[in-house]
Design an enzyme around this catalytic site. Structure first.
Site: not given
Ligand SMILES: O=C(O)c1ccccc1N[C@@H]1O[C@H](COP(=O)(O)O)[C@@H](O)[C@H]1O
Length: 215
Positions: A12, A130
């Site tokens: 992502c 998450d």
């Molecule tokens: O990545 C981002 O900036 C974000 C912002 C707002 C909502 C979702 C976002 N990303 C998603 O967050 C999860 C966890 O990410 P991490 O591994 O903790 O960095 C993931 O599913 C992204 O799709």
């Protein structure tokens, strides 16, 4: 929990053309673009890249309007949407005829009440779990995976939130037939929106060869 089959991999927060083209050489299943303006991974405009049919282009939205999401589905040719805010079940239902997969994300903490998911069950393809945060996502923090032992539904889910080379090795201990995929994001970056492909290759090796999956 039962042992799962091959896990899907979603990477992502991609926003740089060359970085995406490098990523598309790797065996991944979903690529995520963040359409949340407050995110440092925000992608504003379509990129001139041709994606293989095997990779699902996923738009990540936080409390965005239905009209904006529908426009993004068209403009970015999305195969899936990840609703990562406080969207109610009826909001998910509104996209059922749009032809995209619907992934509804929830921020999980120890007090999370799984009953909240029941209204969404008819309208989403997958849940994504998450860590709970005010920023909604991309925090790099893992939640307490023991909480998943109480997950009461059959609906498959993606595990997300601070997945890293270190904690990916712990995924087998939580093997669950409903765990369908892993979402890799900020722990694989050199800066927000720029993934370290070598670190991702190591992650894929762990996922595909160290019996996190059965493939
Ligand atoms: O990545 C981002 O900036 C974000 C912002 C707002 C909502 C979702 C976002 N990303 C998603 O967050 C999860 C966890 O990410 P991490 O591994 O903790 O960095 C993931 O599913 C992204 O799709």
């Amino acid at each position: 929990m039962a042992k799962q089959g091959k896990l899907l991999v979603k990477v992502c927060g991609m926003r740089e053309k060359a970085n995406i083209e490098g990523l598309l050489q790797l065996p991944i299943d979903y690529i995520g673009h963040i359409f949340y303006p407050k995110s440092p991974r925000y992608l504003a405009s379509p990129l001139a890249i041709s994606y293989p049919a095997s990779v699902k282009k996923t738009g990540v939205f936080v409390n965005e309007s239905q009209e904006q999401i529908k426009q993004h589905i068209q403009d970015f040719d999305l195969n899936a949407i990840q609703l990562h805010g406080d969207e109610p079940a009826a909001f998910c239902q509104a996209f059922q005829a749009s032809g995209v997969e619907i992934i509804k994300a929830f921020g999980i903490d120890d007090d999370f009440n799984w009953d909240r998911l029941a209204p969404y069950l008819p309208y989403v393809d997958y849940f994504l779990f998450d860590s709970k945060s005010a920023a909604y996502g991309g925090t790099g923090k893992a939640f307490n995976w023991n909480k998943l032992k109480d997950y009461p539904y059959d609906k498959p889910y993606f595990l997300s939130g601070g997945l890293s080379l270190e904690n990916l090795k712990e995924v087998p201990a939580f093997a669950d037939a409903r765990l369908i995929g892993l979402d890799l994001n900020s722990k694989f970056e050199t800066e927000p929106g720029l993934k370290d492909l070598d670190t991702l290759k190591k992650a894929l090796k762990i996922i595909n060869h160290e019996q996190i999956s059965s493939k």
